[in-house]
Scaffold this active site. Structure first.
Site, PDB file in Angstrom:
ATOM      1  CB  SER A   1      41.862 -19.054   2.017  1.00  0.00           C
ATOM      2  OG  SER A   1      43.075 -18.570   1.472  1.00  0.00           O
TER       3      SER A   1
ATOM      4  CG  ASP B   1      47.442 -17.601  -3.958  1.00  0.00           C
ATOM      5  OD1 ASP B   1      46.690 -18.253  -3.211  1.00  0.00           O
ATOM      6  OD2 ASP B   1      47.185 -17.382  -5.149  1.00  0.00           O
TER       7      ASP B   1
ATOM      8  CG  ASP C   1      43.104 -14.786  -3.926  1.00  0.00           C
ATOM      9  OD1 ASP C   1      43.888 -14.868  -4.883  1.00  0.00           O
ATOM     10  OD2 ASP C   1      42.591 -15.777  -3.382  1.00  0.00           O
TER      11      ASP C   1
ATOM     12  CG  ASP D   1      47.281 -14.112  -7.391  1.00  0.00           C
ATOM     13  OD1 ASP D   1      48.507 -14.011  -7.555  1.00  0.00           O
ATOM     14  OD2 ASP D   1      46.655 -15.172  -7.558  1.00  0.00           O
TER      15      ASP D   1
ATOM     16  CE  LYS E   1      40.605 -23.807   2.026  1.00  0.00           C
ATOM     17  NZ  LYS E   1      40.963 -22.387   1.875  1.00  0.00           N
TER      18      LYS E   1
ATOM     19  CE1 TYR F   1      40.458 -26.365  -0.741  1.00  0.00           C
ATOM     20  CE2 TYR F   1      41.951 -25.802  -2.537  1.00  0.00           C
ATOM     21  CZ  TYR F   1      41.168 -25.421  -1.469  1.00  0.00           C
ATOM     22  OH  TYR F   1      41.074 -24.092  -1.128  1.00  0.00           O
TER      23      TYR F   1
END
Length: 682
Positions: free
Chosen positions: A98, A109, A111, A163, A224, A233
């Site tokens: 995202s 979070d 990525d 992450d 979303k 979701y």
């Protein structure tokens, strides 16, 4: 495969069709340019989404630049490379998901992928670099999950969850302009590096395949938000995750390349409310790169033929991003697509406003029967670890319930709710099949739920997670009993009772957590797509719900103390039925493995036998006689004669060869039964 040419989706172009780049595997449905009214509706859509927030985090970009230099420099120095070489080898951190798509929201979070040259080993990343990160004051909650399906280092930087994955390329140095989209970059890489690269490659390919990135981003933000508000979701629980929603929106943009966001949101619901699943959604024709990597192909792979809602990633090796979707979750999402179409129809006709699209449903008034799944532990640390594992397996329970011949739908609410102390609860709405010409139907859910709990304990035992007090409890309740578990405002009959108080939380979508604080449900946990998909068998479509049936209860036994528990179980309705299993105390080493990043194959290992025999609904649940024959050590308490129909058969069983707990432990595991009798209205 697109809808058939005779479908009402195929319309003539409005306006002048100008030659332009072709997107997708088919021609566009419409090349019409937006009208003034379309721009006005888009502005109103933006206004409706503003209360839910969205934030850009420039400090993260600076942090990634520091990590690039810090990681590559320290590893190169440890390998005694000369300073001149260290300045040339390079190294780069890419974002994906995202954040990379430009639809990141506050609380979610981030990525990221660290790409290193060939002289940097994976052990350097998870050992040397990990130790260096420990020394940084800005880094909090640092943990490495090296043995996960996609290995990752997780941490918080300045309060932002990150992450960080790792991929070692077969290159002497990493150029600044490195493009990860080329398939040749995968040559001579191990499978873990290929999996780590997959998230970035898919994200970049999606952005490359959409006609207008800004229209795509605004539409994706709206979809979303809608999916989160409507409770659909969650890749983990069998709905769709962020990458799947992005691909559906991208396909809509390809079919209407000149449309603005308001039109695209409406067309999104139009296309996918009429989509003929399991025809796959493809953003481009799959390409073979002769690298011999496993790809989604139902012509070759038998298991791929049973996927219910395939949405295929555009980057090689192509995979199905929706391997977790079940019959129930597909049915629920299909109904939500239709609902979204009806609402957007009214909006574009001037009969409604955009905020109506984002109104949440009243899940707790939708069904007559619910399963309350409770996960509890004795400490906060154990609880966080335990609920992560339990939540990752809930779709196994949904699959078990779906295979019961009397159940047409099992609807899990992705939101979890806190109980007393270290307790989390999930709610599963159940619809039972109408049975004609029958005054009553006996339904036994014991096998379905016990198989699920065995799967969870077996997985916990395999990864040395089991600790004293970790417990799962499944309780059947009727709608009118939900107030004993939830605040009144959540279960009241008012249509909009679940709508959040925007004035108190800034309008962002939140869920309650154990310390009565709020967590953002926008967190996107599916950082990539797997390389193997679990085998799922075709199931019967859902039939009518149990509107003509009622359920009553027979109190049938004395309570049995739970062995190994240090916490009192949360209060439950006296007229409900419970299945409870508790792990005996075990001396195990603390576990740092994140279960949410385990491989799809690991997710279903505990259910392999049931999957093999799940080609159709189970004809019946095991009878009491079957259970007695199978477990000779079963003790059944005395029965109370009460004129009701839901029986509770508490029993205690010694662990056997199939038990998730070590057979050498002399403690018994408490196992109760849930048996229902549905009566028709007269």
């Amino acid at each position: 495969v697109e809808p058939e040419s005779g479908s009402s989706l195929l319309t003539n172009c409005r306006g002048t069709c100008q030659p332009q780049k072709h997107y997708g595997i088919t021609s566009a449905i419409s090349l019409a340019s937006p009208r003034d009214i379309d721009h006005q509706y888009t502005d109103k859509l933006c206004d409706a989404m503003k209360p839910f927030g969205g934030v850009f985090l420039p400090c993260v970009e600076i942090a990634f630049l520091l990590f690039e230099w810090f990681f590559i420099a320290c590893i190169s120095f440890l390998q005694n490379l000369p300073p001149s070489a260290i300045s040339c080898v390079g190294g780069k951190i890419f974002t994906f998901g995202s954040y990379r798509l430009g639809v990141h929201t506050k609380g979610a979070d981030i990525d990221a992928l660290c790409v290193a040259p060939r002289h940097v080993e994976r052990t350097d990343f998870f050992q040397s670099f990990f130790e260096k990160l420990k020394q940084l004051e800005e880094i909090k909650d640092l943990r490495a999950v090296e043995d996960a399906f996609v290995p990752v280092i997780k941490f918080k930087f300045d309060g932002i969850e990150i992450d960080l994955l790792f991929a070692r390329l077969a290159l002497q140095s990493i150029p600044d302009n490195l493009d990860l989209r080329g398939d040749s970059i995968l040559r001579n890489l191990d499978i873990r590096c290929i999996r780590s690269l997959n998230g970035c490659r898919v994200t970049d390919e999606i952005l490359y395949l959409v006609p207008n990135k800004e229209n795509f981003r605004l539409t994706l933000r709206a979809i979303k938000l809608w999916a989160k508000r409507r409770g659909i979701y969650s890749n983990m629980l069998g709905f769709l995750g962020g990458v799947s929603w992005a691909m559906l929106v991208a396909r809509t943009c390809q079919l209407y390349p000149n449309a603005v966001a308001a039109t695209l949101v409406h067309k999104f619901f139009l296309v996918f409310s009429k989509w003929e699943w399991p025809n796959p959604v493809l953003l481009k024709q799959p390409e073979e790169s002769n690298l011999n990597l496993p790809v989604w192909d139902p012509r070759v792979n038998i298991s791929d033929r049973y996927h219910l809602m395939p949405i295929i990633t555009p980057a090689y090796p192509q995979q199905n991003s929706t391997y977790n979707v079940s019959t129930s979750t597909r049915s629920i999402m299909s109904e939500e697509f239709k609902y979204g179409l009806s609402v957007t129809d009214e909006i574009l006709q001037g009969k409604a406003e955009w905020h109506r699209l984002f109104e949440p449903p009243n899940f707790f008034q939708k069904y007559k029967h619910y399963i309350v799944l409770t996960a509890s532990a004795s400490t906060e640390e154990n609880h966080l670890e335990w609920i992560g594992l339990v939540e990752s397996k809930i779709r196994v329970l949904v699959g078990n319930l779906e295979r019961n011949e009397y159940i047409t739908l099992a609807h899990v609410n992705p939101q979890s709710f806190p109980g007393n102390d270290f307790v989390s609860m999930w709610f599963i709405g159940i619809s039972f099949k109408k049975v004609e010409n029958a005054e009553s139907v006996n339904i036994d859910l014991t096998y379905d739920i016990q198989s699920f709990t065995d799967t969870v304990y077996r997985q916990a035992s395999n990864i040395n997670m089991i600790k004293d007090g970790m417990k799962i409890e499944a309780t059947h309740v009727k709608k009118k009993q939900l107030h004993q578990y939830l605040p009144a405002e959540l279960v009241q009959r008012k249509k909009r009772s679940l709508e959040l108080n925007r004035s108190s939380n800034g309008g962002s979508s939140k869920r309650i957590c154990l310390d009565n604080s709020q967590l953002d449900t926008s967190r996107d946990t599916d950082s990539g797509t797997p390389f193997s998909s679990p085998v799922s068998e075709p199931s019967k479509p859902a039939s009518d719900t149990d509107d003509s049936m009622t359920c009553t209860v027979k109190d049938q036994g004395m309570s049995i103390p739970v062995i190994g528990s240090t916490k009192a179980k949360p209060p439950s309705p006296p007229a409900s039925s419970i299945i409870s299993t508790t792990a005996p105390a075990a001396s195990v080493k603390p576990n740092t493995t994140s279960t949410s990043t385990s491989s799809p194959k690991d997710e279903v290992n505990g259910l392999e036998d049931s999957v093999k025999r799940a080609a159709r609904k189970r004809p019946h649940s095991p009878t009491e006689e079957d259970l007695i024959k199978r477990h000779k050590d079963t003790e059944v308490n005395r029965k109370l004669t009460v004129h009701l129909q839901l029986s509770i058969l508490p029993s205690m069983e010694l662990p056997d060869a199939s038990s998730p707990l070590p057979a050498s432990n002399s403690c018994r595991v408490v196992k109760n039964s849930i048996k229902l009798a549905l009566n028709r209205h007269r």
